[in-house]
Design a protein around this motif. Structure first.
Motif, PDB file in Angstrom:
ATOM      1  N   TYR A 134      44.852  69.312  64.967  1.00 15.98           N
ATOM      2  CA  TYR A 134      45.152  70.252  66.035  1.00 15.98           C
ATOM      3  C   TYR A 134      44.146  71.396  66.027  1.00 15.98           C
ATOM      4  O   TYR A 134      43.798  71.937  64.982  1.00 15.98           O
ATOM      5  CB  TYR A 134      46.562  70.814  65.868  1.00 15.98           C
ATOM      6  CG  TYR A 134      47.643  69.857  66.314  1.00 15.98           C
ATOM      7  CD1 TYR A 134      47.995  69.761  67.666  1.00 15.98           C
ATOM      8  CD2 TYR A 134      48.315  69.059  65.400  1.00 15.98           C
ATOM      9  CE1 TYR A 134      48.985  68.884  68.085  1.00 15.98           C
ATOM     10  CE2 TYR A 134      49.306  68.175  65.809  1.00 15.98           C
ATOM     11  CZ  TYR A 134      49.639  68.094  67.154  1.00 15.98           C
ATOM     12  OH  TYR A 134      50.615  67.216  67.561  1.00 15.98           O
ATOM     13  N   LYS A 135      43.681  71.756  67.237  1.00 15.12           N
ATOM     14  CA  LYS A 135      42.756  72.876  67.416  1.00 15.12           C
ATOM     15  C   LYS A 135      43.470  74.006  68.154  1.00 15.12           C
ATOM     16  O   LYS A 135      44.531  73.805  68.741  1.00 15.12           O
ATOM     17  CB  LYS A 135      41.524  72.426  68.211  1.00 15.12           C
ATOM     18  CG  LYS A 135      40.784  71.240  67.595  1.00 15.12           C
ATOM     19  CD  LYS A 135      40.101  71.618  66.291  1.00 15.12           C
ATOM     20  CE  LYS A 135      39.392  70.429  65.674  1.00 15.12           C
ATOM     21  NZ  LYS A 135      38.273  69.914  66.478  1.00 15.12           N
ATOM     22  N   SER A 136      42.878  75.183  68.148  1.00 13.78           N
ATOM     23  CA  SER A 136      43.519  76.366  68.726  1.00 13.78           C
ATOM     24  C   SER A 136      43.822  76.219  70.214  1.00 13.78           C
ATOM     25  O   SER A 136      44.756  76.836  70.724  1.00 13.78           O
ATOM     26  CB  SER A 136      42.649  77.599  68.489  1.00 13.78           C
ATOM     27  OG  SER A 136      41.377  77.434  69.090  1.00 13.78           O
ATOM     28  N   TYR A 137      43.037  75.376  70.921  1.00  4.55           N
ATOM     29  CA  TYR A 137      43.247  75.238  72.358  1.00  4.55           C
ATOM     30  C   TYR A 137      44.294  74.191  72.711  1.00  4.55           C
ATOM     31  O   TYR A 137      44.646  74.028  73.883  1.00  4.55           O
ATOM     32  CB  TYR A 137      41.932  74.911  73.077  1.00  4.55           C
ATOM     33  CG  TYR A 137      41.180  73.726  72.525  1.00  4.55           C
ATOM     34  CD1 TYR A 137      41.654  72.428  72.672  1.00  4.55           C
ATOM     35  CD2 TYR A 137      39.991  73.907  71.820  1.00  4.55           C
ATOM     36  CE1 TYR A 137      40.983  71.352  72.156  1.00  4.55           C
ATOM     37  CE2 TYR A 137      39.299  72.833  71.306  1.00  4.55           C
ATOM     38  CZ  TYR A 137      39.787  71.557  71.478  1.00  4.55           C
ATOM     39  OH  TYR A 137      39.105  70.487  70.956  1.00  4.55           O
ATOM     40  N   ASP A 138      44.811  73.455  71.748  1.00  5.78           N
ATOM     41  CA  ASP A 138      45.815  72.438  72.042  1.00  5.78           C
ATOM     42  C   ASP A 138      47.088  73.086  72.579  1.00  5.78           C
ATOM     43  O   ASP A 138      47.482  74.187  72.174  1.00  5.78           O
ATOM     44  CB  ASP A 138      46.146  71.621  70.788  1.00  5.78           C
ATOM     45  CG  ASP A 138      45.099  70.570  70.479  1.00  5.78           C
ATOM     46  OD1 ASP A 138      44.552  69.994  71.433  1.00  5.78           O
ATOM     47  OD2 ASP A 138      44.825  70.328  69.290  1.00  5.78           O
ATOM     48  N   VAL A 139      47.758  72.380  73.475  1.00  8.28           N
ATOM     49  CA  VAL A 139      48.997  72.876  74.066  1.00  8.28           C
ATOM     50  C   VAL A 139      50.011  73.225  72.990  1.00  8.28           C
ATOM     51  O   VAL A 139      50.658  74.284  73.036  1.00  8.28           O
ATOM     52  CB  VAL A 139      49.597  71.816  75.020  1.00  8.28           C
ATOM     53  CG1 VAL A 139      50.964  72.264  75.509  1.00  8.28           C
ATOM     54  CG2 VAL A 139      48.671  71.569  76.197  1.00  8.28           C
ATOM     55  N   ALA A 140      50.163  72.357  72.004  1.00  9.98           N
ATOM     56  CA  ALA A 140      51.159  72.578  70.948  1.00  9.98           C
ATOM     57  C   ALA A 140      50.896  73.880  70.199  1.00  9.98           C
ATOM     58  O   ALA A 140      51.832  74.625  69.879  1.00  9.98           O
ATOM     59  CB  ALA A 140      51.154  71.398  69.969  1.00  9.98           C
ATOM     60  N   ILE A 141      49.641  74.169  69.910  1.00  9.19           N
ATOM     61  CA  ILE A 141      49.296  75.386  69.165  1.00  9.19           C
ATOM     62  C   ILE A 141      49.559  76.615  70.014  1.00  9.19           C
ATOM     63  O   ILE A 141      50.143  77.610  69.549  1.00  9.19           O
ATOM     64  CB  ILE A 141      47.811  75.348  68.724  1.00  9.19           C
ATOM     65  CG1 ILE A 141      47.553  74.139  67.828  1.00  9.19           C
ATOM     66  CG2 ILE A 141      47.443  76.646  68.015  1.00  9.19           C
ATOM     67  CD1 ILE A 141      48.406  74.076  66.586  1.00  9.19           C
ATOM     68  N   ARG A 142      49.152  76.570  71.270  1.00 10.65           N
ATOM     69  CA  ARG A 142      49.317  77.734  72.143  1.00 10.65           C
ATOM     70  C   ARG A 142      50.788  78.041  72.395  1.00 10.65           C
ATOM     71  O   ARG A 142      51.189  79.205  72.411  1.00 10.65           O
ATOM     72  CB  ARG A 142      48.576  77.508  73.461  1.00 10.65           C
ATOM     73  CG  ARG A 142      47.065  77.461  73.282  1.00 10.65           C
ATOM     74  CD  ARG A 142      46.305  77.562  74.597  1.00 10.65           C
ATOM     75  NE  ARG A 142      46.520  76.395  75.446  1.00 10.65           N
ATOM     76  CZ  ARG A 142      47.269  76.408  76.537  1.00 10.65           C
ATOM     77  NH1 ARG A 142      47.904  77.499  76.893  1.00 10.65           N
ATOM     78  NH2 ARG A 142      47.401  75.308  77.259  1.00 10.65           N
ATOM     79  N   GLU A 143      51.601  76.998  72.574  1.00 14.06           N
ATOM     80  CA  GLU A 143      53.017  77.246  72.840  1.00 14.06           C
ATOM     81  C   GLU A 143      53.787  77.582  71.563  1.00 14.06           C
ATOM     82  O   GLU A 143      54.830  78.238  71.622  1.00 14.06           O
ATOM     83  CB  GLU A 143      53.625  76.043  73.543  1.00 14.06           C
ATOM     84  CG  GLU A 143      53.055  75.837  74.942  1.00 14.06           C
ATOM     85  CD  GLU A 143      53.920  74.957  75.819  1.00 14.06           C
ATOM     86  OE1 GLU A 143      55.007  74.539  75.369  1.00 14.06           O
ATOM     87  OE2 GLU A 143      53.508  74.689  76.957  1.00 14.06           O
ATOM     88  N   ASN A 144      53.299  77.150  70.417  1.00 14.84           N
ATOM     89  CA  ASN A 144      53.923  77.505  69.148  1.00 14.84           C
ATOM     90  C   ASN A 144      53.522  78.892  68.667  1.00 14.84           C
ATOM     91  O   ASN A 144      54.167  79.466  67.795  1.00 14.84           O
ATOM     92  CB  ASN A 144      53.534  76.498  68.055  1.00 14.84           C
ATOM     93  CG  ASN A 144      54.447  75.293  68.008  1.00 14.84           C
ATOM     94  OD1 ASN A 144      55.439  75.223  68.727  1.00 14.84           O
ATOM     95  ND2 ASN A 144      54.122  74.334  67.162  1.00 14.84           N
ATOM     96  N   ASN A 145      52.438  79.411  69.232  1.00 16.61           N
ATOM     97  CA  ASN A 145      51.833  80.631  68.698  1.00 16.61           C
ATOM     98  C   ASN A 145      52.803  81.806  68.553  1.00 16.61           C
ATOM     99  O   ASN A 145      52.817  82.463  67.499  1.00 16.61           O
ATOM    100  CB  ASN A 145      50.637  81.035  69.559  1.00 16.61           C
ATOM    101  CG  ASN A 145      49.743  82.025  68.870  1.00 16.61           C
ATOM    102  OD1 ASN A 145      49.458  81.904  67.681  1.00 16.61           O
ATOM    103  ND2 ASN A 145      49.305  83.038  69.597  1.00 16.61           N
ATOM    104  N   PRO A 146      53.630  82.130  69.555  1.00 19.31           N
ATOM    105  CA  PRO A 146      54.570  83.252  69.385  1.00 19.31           C
ATOM    106  C   PRO A 146      55.526  83.040  68.213  1.00 19.31           C
ATOM    107  O   PRO A 146      55.848  83.988  67.488  1.00 19.31           O
ATOM    108  CB  PRO A 146      55.321  83.284  70.720  1.00 19.31           C
ATOM    109  CG  PRO A 146      54.425  82.594  71.688  1.00 19.31           C
ATOM    110  CD  PRO A 146      53.720  81.533  70.899  1.00 19.31           C
TER     111      PRO A 146
END
Length: 341
Positions: A134-146
């Motif tokens: 997983y990279k920072s731009y992946d949907v999963a990472i962005r939506e998990n970020n908070p």
């Protein structure tokens, strides 16, 4: 299938050697026995050693300037649907790459000694990788970020409480952390997905190192040419020039479909991705006009990007918004499937 072509850079400069890139591509071989390793291959040979790749690519750069790329990187990223169709068979992937590289050669609008370029003029080395992270731009990472940020904050606070640095309720902090983990939208085996974690499912993809110079180390062949297909007069002679990326991408897809009798859905096609970029309204309308079964598969594929689809039947004043939302959804999926460094 998502295919990219890019000149390899280190920072802001073109790499003068393929050594670092080849070393990077050896990462999955670490700790494996010779029989378990995945080797480089080209059009006719298997089991090519890393040092041979470096020697051949670095030694094929005659008359190239410091500011010119010495080699290009092509990545071929089959979808999980495509990989499942061929049972993730590495021999089939190698066979496909060899056909795709024929299409690569055919996409040059160039001639060598009066004949069209063919695959034997291309010096390349390819390698199959089985894993993606997983990279920072992946949907999963962005939506998990908070959730990830809040979990990290609470864990830090919990550590301070346990050390006695501050006062606090350890049980409550642990419960709050567990709740955030439960609520996070993307998890693997109960753990919140974070950058660097390996992706699940079939993730095979192919990296190809292609020399800028032809196999004879005489002619420069750039897939990064700004010209598609044109002719120019040089030294009193008409010279063909250019590279047709659209042709390469489309014909590679066709080669896969023909080789493995694969029934490609509209949303998987390069044509669809290009339509989305150039004319999202037409893309949306094309989806609506698909047959029932194909439409069902198409929207299932789109949903796998992790975002909610706009409703298919909308009032006229909502259609523009739907186009924008759908464009965002598909573009995010495309980006998430690519590989970058």
């Amino acid at each position: 299938m998502y295919i990219t072509i890019s000149p390899q850079k280190l920072g802001g400069a073109f790499s003068q050697s393929a050594g670092d890139f080849v070393t990077y591509l050896e990462k999955e071989n670490q700790g494996k026995s010779p029989s378990e390793k995945e080797y480089f291959f080209n059009q006719y040979e298997d089991k090519i050693r890393p040092y041979e790749v470096i020697k051949e690519i670095d030694g094929n750069t005659a008359k190239l300037k410091l500011k010119e790329p010495k080699y290009y990187s092509i990545t071929i990223n089959p979808s999980q649907y495509e990989l499942k169709h061929i049972h993730n068979n590495p021999e089939k992937l190698r066979a496909f790459v060899r056909n795709a590289m024929k299409e690569y050669a055919n996409s040059f609008n160039r001639e060598i000694q009066g004949r069209p370029i063919n695959v034997d003029d291309i010096k390349y080395y390819a390698k199959i990788e089985q894993e993606r992270a997983y990279k920072s731009y992946d949907v999963a990472i962005r939506e998990n970020n908070p959730y990830s940020k809040q979990i990290a904050k609470l864990k830090n606070e919990l550590s301070k409480v346990e050390r006695g640095d501050i006062s606090g309720n350890t049980r409550q902090l642990k419960n709050d952390i567990q709740k955030l983990v439960r609520d996070a939208p993307y998890k693997i085996r109960g753990k919140v997905v974070e950058p660097g974690m390996k992706k699940e499912g079939l993730q095979s993809h192919i990296h190809i190192i292609v020399s800028r110079k032809d196999a004879s180390n005489t002619y420069s062949l750039s897939p990064g040419s700004k010209y598609k297909a044109s002719e120019v007069k040089m030294h009193g002679k008409i010279v063909k020039r250019g590279f047709e990326r659209d042709r390469f991408f489309q014909n590679s897809e066709k080669a896969f479909d023909k080789m493995f009798q694969y029934n490609r859905n509209y949303v998987e096609s390069y044509t669809a991705r290009k339509t989305l970029s150039k004319d999202p309204k037409q893309y949306f309308l094309s989806l609506r006009n698909l047959g029932i079964s194909e439409k069902k598969i198409a929207f299932k594929m789109i949903r796998q990007t992790g975002l909610q689809l706009p409703v298919l039947h909308l009032p006229q004043n909502k259609v523009g918004f739907a186009y924008k939302q759908l464009k965002k959804i598909i573009e995010t999926g495309i980006k998430a499937s690519s590989i970058s460094y």
